[in-house]
Write a protein that holds these residues in place. Structure first.
Motif, mmCIF file in Angstrom:
data_model
loop_
_atom_site.group_PDB
_atom_site.id
_atom_site.type_symbol
_atom_site.label_atom_id
_atom_site.label_comp_id
_atom_site.label_asym_id
_atom_site.label_seq_id
_atom_site.Cartn_x
_atom_site.Cartn_y
_atom_site.Cartn_z
ATOM 1 N N ALA A 25 0.832 -1.208 0.000
ATOM 2 C CA ALA A 25 0.000 0.000 0.000
ATOM 3 C C ALA A 25 0.865 1.256 0.000
ATOM 4 C CB ALA A 25 -0.933 -0.012 1.205
ATOM 5 N N LEU A 26 1.935 1.241 0.779
ATOM 6 C CA LEU A 26 2.847 2.383 0.799
ATOM 7 C C LEU A 26 3.502 2.576 -0.561
ATOM 8 C CD1 LEU A 26 4.476 1.821 4.294
ATOM 9 C CD2 LEU A 26 2.924 3.685 3.669
ATOM 10 N N LYS A 27 3.933 1.490 -1.159
ATOM 11 C CA LYS A 27 4.591 1.565 -2.468
ATOM 12 C C LYS A 27 3.624 2.076 -3.533
ATOM 13 C CE LYS A 27 7.222 -1.157 -5.772
ATOM 14 N NZ LYS A 27 7.799 -2.469 -6.073
ATOM 15 N N ILE A 28 2.416 1.535 -3.562
ATOM 16 C CA ILE A 28 1.417 1.940 -4.555
ATOM 17 C C ILE A 28 1.057 3.413 -4.397
ATOM 18 C CG2 ILE A 28 -1.008 1.646 -5.229
ATOM 19 C CD1 ILE A 28 -0.598 -1.381 -4.554
ATOM 20 N N SER A 29 0.937 3.862 -3.168
ATOM 21 C CA SER A 29 0.528 5.245 -2.906
ATOM 22 C C SER A 29 1.692 6.230 -3.014
ATOM 23 C CB SER A 29 -0.099 5.358 -1.518
ATOM 24 O OG SER A 29 0.876 5.106 -0.517
ATOM 25 N N GLY A 30 2.921 5.726 -3.016
ATOM 26 C CA GLY A 30 4.082 6.606 -3.064
ATOM 27 C C GLY A 30 4.367 7.293 -1.740
ATOM 28 N N LEU A 31 3.794 6.748 -0.664
ATOM 29 C CA LEU A 31 3.977 7.332 0.657
ATOM 30 C C LEU A 31 4.980 6.524 1.476
ATOM 31 C CD1 LEU A 31 0.221 8.013 1.452
ATOM 32 C CD2 LEU A 31 1.940 9.702 0.775
ATOM 33 N N THR A 32 5.406 7.101 2.582
ATOM 34 C CA THR A 32 6.247 6.401 3.544
ATOM 35 C C THR A 32 5.532 6.410 4.890
ATOM 36 O OG1 THR A 32 7.410 8.387 4.287
ATOM 37 C CG2 THR A 32 8.348 7.217 2.380
ATOM 38 N N MET A 33 5.979 5.583 5.800
ATOM 39 C CA MET A 33 5.367 5.545 7.129
ATOM 40 C C MET A 33 5.498 6.889 7.844
ATOM 41 S SD MET A 33 3.728 2.790 7.886
ATOM 42 C CE MET A 33 3.721 2.473 9.639
ATOM 43 N N ASP A 34 6.519 7.672 7.498
ATOM 44 C CA ASP A 34 6.672 8.994 8.108
ATOM 45 C C ASP A 34 5.483 9.899 7.802
ATOM 46 O OD1 ASP A 34 9.186 8.533 9.294
ATOM 47 O OD2 ASP A 34 10.199 8.950 7.402
ATOM 48 N N LEU A 35 4.823 9.671 6.676
ATOM 49 C CA LEU A 35 3.700 10.507 6.258
ATOM 50 C C LEU A 35 2.355 9.979 6.737
ATOM 51 C CD1 LEU A 35 4.868 11.163 2.592
ATOM 52 C CD2 LEU A 35 5.014 12.728 4.550
ATOM 53 N N ILE A 36 2.361 8.837 7.398
ATOM 54 C CA ILE A 36 1.131 8.206 7.861
ATOM 55 C C ILE A 36 0.862 8.620 9.300
ATOM 56 C CG2 ILE A 36 -0.010 5.980 8.286
ATOM 57 C CD1 ILE A 36 0.640 6.481 5.330
ATOM 58 N N ASP A 37 -0.370 9.042 9.573
ATOM 59 C CA ASP A 37 -0.744 9.363 10.950
ATOM 60 C C ASP A 37 -1.057 8.094 11.730
ATOM 61 O OD1 ASP A 37 -2.484 12.260 9.829
ATOM 62 O OD2 ASP A 37 -0.525 12.171 10.786
ATOM 63 N N LEU A 38 -1.884 7.243 11.161
ATOM 64 C CA LEU A 38 -2.288 6.014 11.834
ATOM 65 C C LEU A 38 -2.454 4.886 10.830
ATOM 66 C CD1 LEU A 38 -5.111 7.310 14.206
ATOM 67 C CD2 LEU A 38 -2.841 6.541 14.893
ATOM 68 N N VAL A 60 5.624 1.815 15.728
ATOM 69 C CA VAL A 60 4.686 1.023 16.528
ATOM 70 C C VAL A 60 3.550 1.893 17.049
ATOM 71 C CG1 VAL A 60 4.434 -0.299 18.664
ATOM 72 C CG2 VAL A 60 6.348 -0.766 17.139
ATOM 73 N N SER A 61 3.844 3.111 17.453
ATOM 74 C CA SER A 61 2.820 3.989 18.032
ATOM 75 C C SER A 61 1.764 4.422 17.014
ATOM 76 C CB SER A 61 3.462 5.222 18.655
ATOM 77 O OG SER A 61 4.080 6.003 17.656
ATOM 78 N N LYS A 62 2.016 4.213 15.736
ATOM 79 C CA LYS A 62 1.055 4.602 14.700
ATOM 80 C C LYS A 62 -0.012 3.534 14.458
ATOM 81 C CE LYS A 62 4.074 7.789 12.321
ATOM 82 N NZ LYS A 62 4.222 8.483 11.054
ATOM 83 N N PHE A 63 0.148 2.364 15.047
ATOM 84 C CA PHE A 63 -0.812 1.286 14.862
ATOM 85 C C PHE A 63 -1.924 1.410 15.888
ATOM 86 C CE2 PHE A 63 2.597 -0.165 12.335
ATOM 87 C CZ PHE A 63 2.078 -1.079 11.430
ATOM 88 N N GLN A 64 -3.139 1.670 15.407
ATOM 89 C CA GLN A 64 -4.298 1.855 16.275
ATOM 90 C C GLN A 64 -4.882 0.494 16.632
ATOM 91 O OE1 GLN A 64 -5.551 4.411 17.711
ATOM 92 N NE2 GLN A 64 -7.587 3.774 18.277
ATOM 93 N N SER A 65 -5.029 0.246 17.916
ATOM 94 C CA SER A 65 -5.636 -0.989 18.381
ATOM 95 C C SER A 65 -6.666 -0.674 19.453
ATOM 96 C CB SER A 65 -4.579 -1.933 18.956
ATOM 97 O OG SER A 65 -5.185 -3.092 19.472
ATOM 98 N N VAL A 66 -7.854 -1.230 19.273
ATOM 99 C CA VAL A 66 -8.907 -1.074 20.275
ATOM 100 C C VAL A 66 -9.352 -2.435 20.790
ATOM 101 C CG1 VAL A 66 -9.700 1.120 19.326
ATOM 102 C CG2 VAL A 66 -10.760 -1.012 18.550
ATOM 103 N N ILE A 67 -8.674 -3.468 20.353
ATOM 104 C CA ILE A 67 -9.105 -4.824 20.684
ATOM 105 C C ILE A 67 -9.054 -5.099 22.183
ATOM 106 C CG2 ILE A 67 -6.897 -6.027 20.394
ATOM 107 C CD1 ILE A 67 -8.602 -8.134 18.777
ATOM 108 N N GLU A 68 -8.105 -4.487 22.890
ATOM 109 C CA GLU A 68 -8.017 -4.729 24.331
ATOM 110 C C GLU A 68 -9.228 -4.167 25.078
ATOM 111 O OE1 GLU A 68 -5.892 -0.957 23.336
ATOM 112 O OE2 GLU A 68 -5.673 -3.002 22.613
ATOM 113 N N ASP A 69 -9.867 -3.147 24.521
ATOM 114 C CA ASP A 69 -11.042 -2.556 25.156
ATOM 115 C C ASP A 69 -12.364 -3.089 24.613
ATOM 116 O OD1 ASP A 69 -9.513 -0.851 26.789
ATOM 117 O OD2 ASP A 69 -9.322 0.591 25.151
ATOM 118 N N TYR A 70 -12.388 -3.451 23.325
ATOM 119 C CA TYR A 70 -13.647 -3.810 22.678
ATOM 120 C C TYR A 70 -13.676 -5.217 22.092
ATOM 121 C CZ TYR A 70 -14.555 1.123 23.191
ATOM 122 O OH TYR A 70 -14.745 2.367 23.726
ATOM 123 N N GLY A 71 -12.541 -5.899 22.064
ATOM 124 C CA GLY A 71 -12.488 -7.246 21.504
ATOM 125 C C GLY A 71 -12.642 -7.248 20.001
ATOM 126 N N ASN A 72 -12.773 -8.443 19.437
ATOM 127 C CA ASN A 72 -12.975 -8.597 18.004
ATOM 128 C C ASN A 72 -14.436 -8.292 17.721
ATOM 129 O OD1 ASN A 72 -13.391 -9.405 15.386
ATOM 130 N ND2 ASN A 72 -12.480 -11.416 15.619
#
Length: 108
Positions: A25-38, A60-72
């Protein structure tokens, strides 16, 4: 008949595919992880999400996870995670990029 799931193999494959999908997805979009918020992946398994995030150690901090609070929560997981991340993004609820673990889904 016996139904058997190769849990270890499935776990390893899920991590490998999600990591590669993000890179694609990064390659196709021409973006880098530095440009990604989440990065907001499907919230099916917390261990898988953690393992994928660890493949991108600087981000690592850019990966949003809510599974610990809401589960699958199935199909609602990405929408729920994005909604709960509004304050983390830019205060008005817009993410620059949301990458799902599907090769054909890149939301810019």
């Amino acid at each position: 008949q016996v139904f058997w799931i190769n849990g270890i193999g499935t776990y390893a494959l899920a991590i490998k595919i999600m990591e590669q999908d993000i890179k694609d997805a990064l390659k196709i979009s021409g973006l880098t992880m530095d440009l990604i918020d989440l990065v907001i992946p499907h919230q099916a398994n917390g261990r898988i999400l953690d393992a994928v995030a660890e493949r991108f150690p600087e981000y690592v901090s850019k990966f949003q996870s809510v599974i610990e609070d809401y589960g699958n929560n199935s199909a609602a997981s990405i929408l729920l995670a994005r909604h709960l991340a509004k304050e983390k993004i830019d205060g008005i609820g817009r993410a620059k990029v949301t990458v799902r673990s599907c090769k054909d889904t890149i939301k810019l």
